[in-house]
Design a protein around this motif. Structure first.
Motif, PDB file in Angstrom:
ATOM      1  N   SER A  39     -12.426   4.848   0.691  1.00  0.00           N
ATOM      2  CA  SER A  39     -11.137   4.412   1.219  1.00  0.00           C
ATOM      3  C   SER A  39     -10.352   3.140   0.371  1.00  0.00           C
ATOM      4  O   SER A  39     -11.216   2.669  -0.652  1.00  0.00           O
ATOM      5  N   MET A  40      -9.297   2.386   0.883  1.00  0.00           N
ATOM      6  CA  MET A  40      -9.027   1.354   0.202  1.00  0.00           C
ATOM      7  C   MET A  40      -9.238   0.043   1.157  1.00  0.00           C
ATOM      8  O   MET A  40      -9.158   0.171   2.167  1.00  0.00           O
ATOM      9  N   LEU A  85      -5.492  -4.968  -3.841  1.00  0.00           N
ATOM     10  CA  LEU A  85      -5.617  -3.498  -3.183  1.00  0.00           C
ATOM     11  C   LEU A  85      -6.837  -2.868  -4.185  1.00  0.00           C
ATOM     12  O   LEU A  85      -6.892  -3.075  -5.439  1.00  0.00           O
ATOM     13  N   PRO A  88       0.943  -1.253   0.072  1.00  0.00           N
ATOM     14  CA  PRO A  88      -0.034  -0.017   0.046  1.00  0.00           C
ATOM     15  C   PRO A  88       0.795   1.141  -0.142  1.00  0.00           C
ATOM     16  O   PRO A  88       2.019   1.345   0.541  1.00  0.00           O
ATOM     17  N   GLN A 113     -10.364   0.346  -4.413  1.00  0.00           N
ATOM     18  CA  GLN A 113     -10.883   1.443  -3.875  1.00  0.00           C
ATOM     19  C   GLN A 113     -12.246   1.025  -3.367  1.00  0.00           C
ATOM     20  O   GLN A 113     -12.725   0.078  -4.200  1.00  0.00           O
ATOM     21  N   ASP A 152      -2.587   5.735   1.384  1.00  0.00           N
ATOM     22  CA  ASP A 152      -3.434   4.603   1.343  1.00  0.00           C
ATOM     23  C   ASP A 152      -3.179   4.273   2.796  1.00  0.00           C
ATOM     24  O   ASP A 152      -4.504   3.810   3.372  1.00  0.00           O
TER      25      ASP A 152
END
Length: 794
Positions: free
Chosen positions: A624-625, A607, A552, A609, A556
């Motif tokens: 957020s992630m 990963l 990340p 969104q 993030d």
């Protein structure tokens, strides 16, 4: 889906098993001299078949050359050089060998006036396709004229480059970008001038020599002066769209037998519009939102200085400094029209922000070759520091039915400082087994990120800190790595095998998180293996496997809440885990140009969104992630290039199928959707120094995580004119002819239905001027450390 998967795997297996070999490539090496037996410093070497047709060719530097014949047979080597008469020598290459030493060949002086000679040099192909690697020789094209590196990547086949700097490779995903061996960020790409770039390599399945981050690697090489003397490149471009944009710079170089000194400076202020439109439904609440952002980058400076020094014929050092300073102002209008939320009918937010950033990096290189036995030592150390400051003032008003409007004033101050230190040592030695070479190396990376967010609200006439939104966050990451990579051949079969180990320690402390929010360490092993086999005349088969990791980003992981308006914000997620992916690629490559590719990728903890409702806030949404449980990607690609003396065309076609499986808030979700891709590049020389170029890229609708996106079309064209002996170059270009470049997405999850559309002023016309002044003379083969180090990985 099972039917699709079975047929996909059957296709790959059939292509592999039915390949039949009847040729073996032979590497030719030799020396070209003059009548005094001195090396000819610069020349062309052409390999012709029995019928006199060109098979391949390359340059001769300092009397040495190395080219590859497709197999055994009868050929002719033809040499050309300024000031010499052309020369040729016949070759009879036997079966069963993979290398051949050509006897030294001498050229005779031509006895002509060199000043009257018209030079027709052997051009490098604009696009080359090697095993798992697409090479774009930017220096042979007008693609770079007046563009940023980000815009240049957007024109590169199979590469997807977002306006704000994100870069991915079709069928793979997010890529890391290396510039002269140093990793650069997406934001940095938007400020780097493309006129400073020599070559781009798109590596879809990297070996163990590369750091394991990212699904793919894009390796960019800056221009290096390979001829002695002093010269200057002066460039200026003016872009006219909705707003004016300018880029002006100078590239200066000096070189002699010991020193290669180069520097550049560019100033590129601009104004740019961004627009985002959202339609959001949550239960009975519906929102229609439009955000208009005017960015005025009034201060934008990019500069570079490099020094390469040859300590001797087999060793040297290099030092390179890069810097960038940026200042910008943003004006934002954010309009929310609301229904179903009681008396509240609208939220209107106007904000103004000021932003400044500084980025400085220093890189040191050392290299040494131990004679002619293939032993090499390479060392690189690099430190990067990036400072960022932003302040923003929000004026927000709330409109109600039957009552007076309410207003609120808030302000935020965001600061961050990121320092990255890297050191790497590699050693290569030859091996008798497989007639190959073994490279082993160690690498250490230390990253420290310090950031703070102060959020305040006007209470009465005083700004009071909001403890729920303010935060401080310190993040530390240390990565230690070691690798071993072998490459060699067994008869017709070329092989590569490598193993990389990376140990990662992370620690994150947040004021808002009541102390430590990240404290983990992990060890990962990354194997890679590849094979190349000639299955027909000038047709190679390549099979590769590799394992990669996606860590990340700092943003993030930052637990900060970034305010957009009272109903929407984004927030980092310190609980993110790194994503691990396994990649298998099969390809058929014809004459190092055309290729057919089949790929499979499986990623755990991918990963992506994620958008979700804000608890206890009617109509609110947070971006957020998150980690997806598993993503499987099947891809097929076809590259069809063709190049003549006056015409170059490259046509790319691809399809990928994403299978997304995950569990969110106790609910099992699956998303499956294909994506079709096509890209076309054409360049035509129409005489008298005129060249016309055009690029088109098309993406169909597809799936990215939980988001579905709509089709997208990008277009660009340019016409250029060279004059004054190619010293002066004029380029007129246009982008997004039909003003239709839009990004549209949709997601429906957890009772939240969101549709988005975003676009910026990509519809423009640009005029660029480049002028080269100075005197050069031929030099010996370039052994500058920047060139050697950035190209040391196959």
């Amino acid at each position: 889906m099972k039917y699709f998967t079975n047929n996909f795997l059957f296709l790959a297996a059939a292509l592999f098993l039915t390949s039949q070999a009847f040729g073996q490539a032979i590497r030719l090496t030799g020396v070209l001299t003059d009548s005094d037996n001195s090396p000819v410093e610069i020349a062309n070497v052409l390999l012709l078949n029995e019928g006199g047709d060109l098979v391949t060719g390359d340059f001769v530097y300092d009397g040495s050359y190395s080219i590859e014949a497709p197999g055994a047979g009868t050929y002719v080597l033809h040499f050309t050089a300024i000031g010499f008469a052309d020369g040729s020598t016949p070759l009879d290459l036997p079966e069963g060998v993979d290398s051949y030493d050509v006897p030294t060949f001498g050229l005779e002086a031509a006895g002509v006036d060199i000043a009257t000679v018209e030079v027709t040099a052997l051009r490098k192909p604009l696009f080359e396709n090697q095993a798992g690697k697409l090479i774009v020789n930017v220096g042979e094209s007008q693609l770079a004229a007046g563009s940023s590196v980000q815009e240049l990547l957007a024109k590169t086949p199979t590469v997807q480059a977002e306006e704000e700097g994100g870069v991915s490779v079709f069928g793979k995903g997010q890529a890391i970008v290396l510039l002269d061996g140093r990793r650069v960020t997406g934001n940095e790409l938007t400020s780097l001038p493309a006129d400073d770039i020599e070559k781009i390599e798109v590596i879809s399945n990297p070996s163990a020599r590369y750091e394991a981050s990212g699904r793919a690697v894009i390796n960019i090489t800056s221009k290096k002066n390979r001829r002695q003397g002093t010269y200057f490149n002066l460039t200026s471009s003016q872009r006219f769209g909705r707003h004016w944009r300018s880029s002006n710079g100078v590239l200066a170089s000096f070189r002699n037998s010991k020193v290669n000194l180069q520097g550049s400076y560019y100033y590129h202020p601009y104004k740019k519009d961004f627009t985002e439109e959202y339609e959001r439904e949550q239960g009975e609440v519906a929102l229609d939102q439009r955000i208009d952002r005017l960015r005025d980058q009034h201060r934008a400076h990019t500069y570079r200085a490099s020094l390469d020094y040859n300590l001797g014929p087999e060793s040297g050092i290099g030092l390179q400094y890069r810097g960038a300073a940026r200042g910008q102002r943003d004006q934002v209008s954010n309009v929310n029209l609301i229904s179903g939320a009681g008396d509240l009918t609208g939220i209107f937010n106007a904000s103004n922000s000021g932003e400044s950033s500084m980025r400085n990096s220093l890189t040191f290189n050392y290299w040494k070759n131990f004679g002619d036995d293939g032993k090499e030592l390479r060392f690189i150390a690099d430190v990067v520091d990036h400072n960022f400051d932003k302040s923003e003032l929000f004026n927000e008003s709330f409109r109600y039915t039957g009552s007076e409007d309410e207003s609120r004033q808030r302000q935020s101050t965001n600061r961050s400082d990121v320092t990255v230190g890297t050191a790497q040592l590699d050693f290569t030695l030859p091996t008798t087994w497989g007639a190959g070479s073994l490279t082993t190396g160690v690498r250490a990376v230390s990253i420290e990120s310090r950031s703070s967010l102060l959020f305040e609200e006007m209470i009465g006439s005083v700004m009071i800190e909001d403890d729920n939104l303010s935060n401080k966050y310190n993040y530390q990451e240390n990565v230690g790595a070691g690798f071993t990579d072998w490459a060699g051949s067994f008869g017709k079969l070329k092989a590569q095998a490598g193993l990389r180990a990376e140990y990662t320690q992370t620690d994150g402390v947040s004021r808002g998180g009541n102390g430590t929010v990240i404290d983990r360490d992990y060890l990962n092993i990354f194997p890679s293996i590849g094979f190349t086999y000639p299955v027909a005349h000038q047709l190679d088969m390549n099979l590769k496997y590799g394992k990669r990791i996606d860590r990340p980003s700092f943003g993030d992981l930052d637990p900060f809440l970034f305010y957009i308006d009272s109903l929407s914000y984004s927030q980092g997620n310190p609980d993110l885990l790194p994503a691990l992916s396994h990649n298998i690629d099969y390809s058929l490559i014809y004459r190092q140009f055309a290729s057919f590719n089949v790929g499979y990728q499986e990623t755990n903890n991918a990963l992506f969104q994620y958008v979700e409702p804000i608890p206890d806030q009617e109509g609110g949404a947070r971006l957020s992630m998150r980690n997806l449980d598993r993503v499987r990607t099947f891809s097929v690609g076809l590259t069809l290039p063709y190049q003549t003396k006056t015409w170059t065309t490259v046509n790319n076609f691809g399809m990928k199928w994403n299978e997304v499986s995950t569990t969110l808030n106790g609910e099992e979700l699956e998303f499956n959707r294909p994506l079709w891709y096509a890209a076309f590049y054409n360049s035509v020389k129409i005489g008298k120094g005129l060249t016309v170029e055009a690029t088109i890229q098309y993406n169909s609708s597809g799936q990215n995580g939980i988001f579905t996106f709509s089709p997208n079309l990008q277009t660009n064209a340019a016409i250029s004119k060279k004059m004054l002996g190619d010293k002066l170059s004029l380029t007129l270009s246009a982008n997004d002819f039909f003003n239709i470049d839009r990004n549209r997405t949709q997601v429906n999850i957890e009772g939240l239905d969101v549709s988005t559309e975003s676009f910026y002023d990509a519809h423009w016309v640009q005029f660029a001027v480049k002028y080269r002044v100075g005197t050069n003379k031929s030099s010996k083969l370039d052994r500058s450390i920047g060139n050697e180090n950035s190209n040391r990985i196959n």
